[in-house]
Design an enzyme around this catalytic site. Structure first.
Site, PDB file in Angstrom:
ATOM      1  N   ASN A 277       0.854  -1.197   0.000  1.00 24.45           N
ATOM      2  CA  ASN A 277       0.000   0.000   0.000  1.00 24.45           C
ATOM      3  C   ASN A 277       0.886   1.243   0.000  1.00 24.45           C
ATOM      4  OD1 ASN A 277       0.505   0.850   2.867  1.00 24.45           O
ATOM      5  ND2 ASN A 277      -0.397  -1.165   3.270  1.00 24.45           N
TER       6      ASN A 277
ATOM      7  N   ASP B 117      -4.724  -6.568   5.347  1.00 31.90           N
ATOM      8  CA  ASP B 117      -5.698  -7.423   6.028  1.00 31.90           C
ATOM      9  C   ASP B 117      -5.623  -8.866   5.531  1.00 31.90           C
ATOM     10  OD1 ASP B 117      -6.854  -5.472   7.705  1.00 31.90           O
ATOM     11  OD2 ASP B 117      -7.823  -4.584   5.951  1.00 31.90           O
TER      12      ASP B 117
ATOM     13  N   LYS C 177       8.618 -17.630  -9.878  1.00 37.00           N
ATOM     14  CA  LYS C 177       7.975 -16.523 -10.593  1.00 37.00           C
ATOM     15  C   LYS C 177       6.860 -17.058 -11.495  1.00 37.00           C
ATOM     16  CE  LYS C 177       8.738 -12.731 -13.726  1.00 37.00           C
ATOM     17  NZ  LYS C 177       9.539 -12.206 -14.811  1.00 37.00           N
TER      18      LYS C 177
ATOM     19  N   PRO D 121      -3.098 -11.949  10.710  1.00 39.09           N
ATOM     20  CA  PRO D 121      -3.410 -11.690  12.125  1.00 39.09           C
ATOM     21  C   PRO D 121      -3.575 -10.190  12.347  1.00 39.09           C
ATOM     22  CG  PRO D 121      -1.099 -12.309  11.857  1.00 39.09           C
ATOM     23  CD  PRO D 121      -1.740 -12.459  10.508  1.00 39.09           C
ATOM     24  N   ASP D 122      -4.478  -9.816  13.234  1.00 41.53           N
ATOM     25  CA  ASP D 122      -4.616  -8.410  13.622  1.00 41.53           C
ATOM     26  C   ASP D 122      -3.643  -8.176  14.785  1.00 41.53           C
ATOM     27  OD1 ASP D 122      -5.371  -5.946  14.837  1.00 41.53           O
ATOM     28  OD2 ASP D 122      -7.275  -6.052  13.773  1.00 41.53           O
ATOM     29  N   ILE D 123      -2.565  -7.498  14.486  1.00 40.36           N
ATOM     30  CA  ILE D 123      -1.475  -7.354  15.466  1.00 40.36           C
ATOM     31  C   ILE D 123      -1.947  -6.538  16.669  1.00 40.36           C
ATOM     32  CG2 ILE D 123       0.910  -6.572  15.783  1.00 40.36           C
ATOM     33  CD1 ILE D 123       1.090  -6.692  12.618  1.00 40.36           C
TER      34      ILE D 123
ATOM     35  N   PHE E  60      -4.142   3.267  15.185  1.00 41.77           N
ATOM     36  CA  PHE E  60      -4.324   4.319  14.181  1.00 41.77           C
ATOM     37  C   PHE E  60      -5.427   3.887  13.220  1.00 41.77           C
ATOM     38  CE2 PHE E  60      -1.288   7.918  13.714  1.00 41.77           C
ATOM     39  CZ  PHE E  60      -0.681   7.794  14.949  1.00 41.77           C
TER      40      PHE E  60
ATOM     41  N   LYS F 169     -14.196   2.223  15.768  1.00 41.26           N
ATOM     42  CA  LYS F 169     -12.993   1.377  15.649  1.00 41.26           C
ATOM     43  C   LYS F 169     -12.282   1.224  16.985  1.00 41.26           C
ATOM     44  CE  LYS F 169     -10.930   1.037  11.763  1.00 41.26           C
ATOM     45  NZ  LYS F 169     -10.188   1.263  10.536  1.00 41.26           N
TER      46      LYS F 169
ATOM     47  N   LYS G 271     -11.570  -2.441  18.412  1.00 38.53           N
ATOM     48  CA  LYS G 271     -10.190  -2.888  18.650  1.00 38.53           C
ATOM     49  C   LYS G 271      -9.874  -3.040  20.136  1.00 38.53           C
ATOM     50  CE  LYS G 271      -8.387  -2.518  14.333  1.00 38.53           C
ATOM     51  NZ  LYS G 271      -7.468  -3.423  13.641  1.00 38.53           N
TER      52      LYS G 271
HETATM   53  O1  C5P Z   1      -8.870  -2.249  11.078  1.00 39.66           O
HETATM   54  P1  C5P Z   1      -7.834  -1.298  10.577  1.00 39.66           P
HETATM   55  O2  C5P Z   1      -6.841  -1.926   9.658  1.00 39.66           O
HETATM   56  O3  C5P Z   1      -8.380  -0.023  10.020  1.00 39.66           O
HETATM   57  O4  C5P Z   1      -7.065  -0.859  11.904  1.00 39.66           O
HETATM   58  C1  C5P Z   1      -5.976  -0.026  11.865  1.00 39.66           C
HETATM   59  C2  C5P Z   1      -5.156  -0.189  13.123  1.00 39.66           C
HETATM   60  O5  C5P Z   1      -4.942  -1.581  13.405  1.00 39.66           O
HETATM   61  C3  C5P Z   1      -3.780   0.386  12.947  1.00 39.66           C
HETATM   62  O6  C5P Z   1      -3.339   0.776  14.238  1.00 39.66           O
HETATM   63  C4  C5P Z   1      -2.978  -0.779  12.424  1.00 39.66           C
HETATM   64  O7  C5P Z   1      -1.593  -0.632  12.663  1.00 39.66           O
HETATM   65  C5  C5P Z   1      -3.575  -1.930  13.188  1.00 39.66           C
HETATM   66  N1  C5P Z   1      -3.592  -3.228  12.478  1.00 39.66           N
HETATM   67  C6  C5P Z   1      -2.808  -4.264  12.922  1.00 39.66           C
HETATM   68  N2  C5P Z   1      -2.854  -5.468  12.285  1.00 39.66           N
HETATM   69  C7  C5P Z   1      -3.649  -5.662  11.230  1.00 39.66           C
HETATM   70  C8  C5P Z   1      -4.464  -4.616  10.762  1.00 39.66           C
HETATM   71  C9  C5P Z   1      -4.406  -3.407  11.395  1.00 39.66           C
HETATM   72  O8  C5P Z   1      -2.061  -4.067  13.883  1.00 39.66           O
HETATM   73  N3  C5P Z   1      -3.659  -6.844  10.637  1.00 39.66           N
END
Ligand code: C5P
Length: 418
Positions: free
Chosen positions: A211, A280, A290, A308-310, A326, A340, A344
């Protein structure tokens, strides 16, 4: 500006690195400082007072008997309203004078006569053998013991043709150290982990999905946290930014790697700030070779799986750090930001204006916490990062796991965010 309103006496002593003092003067002024240059006689052999006067916009003093100072006290007046004396370059001889309290010229007398609150910084610059000489080393240790802050020296090629320790720090590095020295230490003793930049999800060994995140906001936050006295680790996706001075950087590519690096370092951190724009999804069937263009026009069939959502993973840790998320939103920033934060489960969520801020030097931040939201004055990302760090430090002090917070701050906090 990082040094707005700061008054600095910049002392030059005899050394070829005097040419760097010209650039340092410009950098200090660009950062908002007022610079009063004082030179030793030897320094004037390397760069002229005319040059330094033109750059600083102020009369340059060399002679302790200079009668241009109305009360004839050039060894006293310049430091009385100064915030710091910075000796750059500082020769071996001048270092020796400083630790012995000598005052046989204007600059050394100014140093000895400075009020206690005027900090003294020195940027040693000399030949490698001069720096390694036991007397110089002894003087450097003594200077530090006397409360003088040594900035450098660095190692590298020297003007004399030799190589080693003794090079003066570059003007940008000196500026960075001075900005750090003046920043309020609102996160002193804290450990802070920051994620920044984009992630890169491979499709095959040469292609991937990423991105537009430049990493600028996350790097500014890491820098501001370090300036505030924290020990900072920065887990960074692929960006082309230099590592902020004094920050430990771990490079990663994919979201999974970012997750693993964060989880491996999260123990003992008091604050986690997730600024990274994390993908995501990743390609579930990424190829190890390749992908070739098919003659028959068939397209690669990519399948995706969830990353994974860190932030959520860290926020779910028992006795985990204070978490800051953020959110980049292109519309409905207030509703989306509030929602959000709750989704979160983080105490603080920072909304910004979404894709339009990617790569820019400016931003606009809205902070969402349990009592409402507050908008920080729009500005450059570094100034915003500084304000954000202050806001985090204030909330951290109020957080349940932190040592008792004064009741007055809690009241003020509610008032500001209502
Ligand atoms: O859900 P969204 O992607 O908009 O959330 C953004 C926040 O979650 C940011 O702080 C981003 O660094 C964190 N994030 C994360 N892991 C992911 C997706 C988002 O830590 N897989």
């Amino acid at each position: 500006m990082d040094l707005a309103g700061k008054k600095i006496v910049l002392g030059l002593t005899g050394g070829i690195a005097c040419y760097k003092a010209a650039e340092l003067t410009r950098a200090l002024i660009a950062a908002g400082a007022q610079v009063q240059v004082v030179m030793t006689e030897a320094a004037t052999r390397f760069i002229t007072a005319v040059t330094m006067q033109a750059l600083s916009g102020r009369t340059v003093y060399v002679d302790q008997w200079d009668s241009r100072v109305a009360n004839n006290m050039p060894h006293i007046d310049p430091t009385r309203d100064a915030d710091a004396i910075v000796i750059a370059p500082c020769s071996a001889d001048f270092l020796s004078k400083l630790v012995h309290g000598s005052c046989d010229d204007l600059l050394s007398t100014l140093c000895v006569a400075r009020p206690a609150q005027v900090r003294l910084f020195i940027a040693p610059a000399m030949n490698v053998e001069m720096w390694q000489n036991p007397a110089t080393q002894r003087n450097a240790r003594q200077a530090a013991e006397d409360g003088i802050t040594l900035l450098g020296p660095a190692a590298g090629a020297q003007a004399c043709g030799e190589t080693g320790m003794g090079r003066m720090l570059e003007p940008a590095d000196l500026l960075e150290e001075l900005v750090c020295a003046f920043a309020p230490k609102v996160l002193a003793g804290k450990k802070v982990l920051v994620t920044a930049g984009p992630t890169f999800e491979p499709i095959d060994p040469v292609r991937g999905i990423t991105n537009h995140s430049s990493g600028k906001m996350g790097y500014a936050v890491a820098r501001a946290a370090r300036h505030a006295g924290a020990t900072v680790t920065l887990v960074s996706g692929p960006v082309s930014l230099p590592t902020p001075a004094g920050v430990h950087r771990i490079n990663v590519q994919s979201a999974q790697q970012m997750h693993d690096a964060v989880m491996a370092t999260i123990a003992g951190q008091q604050v986690f700030i997730a600024v990274a724009a994390v993908a995501d999804w990743r390609v579930a069937n990424a190829s190890t070779q390749k992908l070739k263009k098919q003659g028959n026009g068939s397209m690669p069939q990519l399948r995706f799986e969830q990353n994974p959502d860190i932030l959520a993973a860290v926020a779910a840790l028992p006795a985990g750090p204070y978490c800051v998320g953020f959110a980049a939103e292109s519309e409905n920033l207030i509703e989306n930001g509030r929602a959000k934060r709750e989704r979160k489960s983080v105490p603080l969520l920072v909304g910004n204006l979404g894709p339009s801020t990617f790569g820019q030097d400016t931003n606009e931040l809205v902070l969402f916490d349990e009592s409402g939201h507050v908008t920080l004055p729009a500005g450059d990302k570094q100034a915003l990062a500084r304000d954000l760090v202050k806001e985090i430090a204030r909330r951290l002090a109020l957080a349940p796991s932190s040592p008792a917070a004064p009741a007055a701050s809690a009241k003020e906090h509610r008032k500001r965010t209502a």
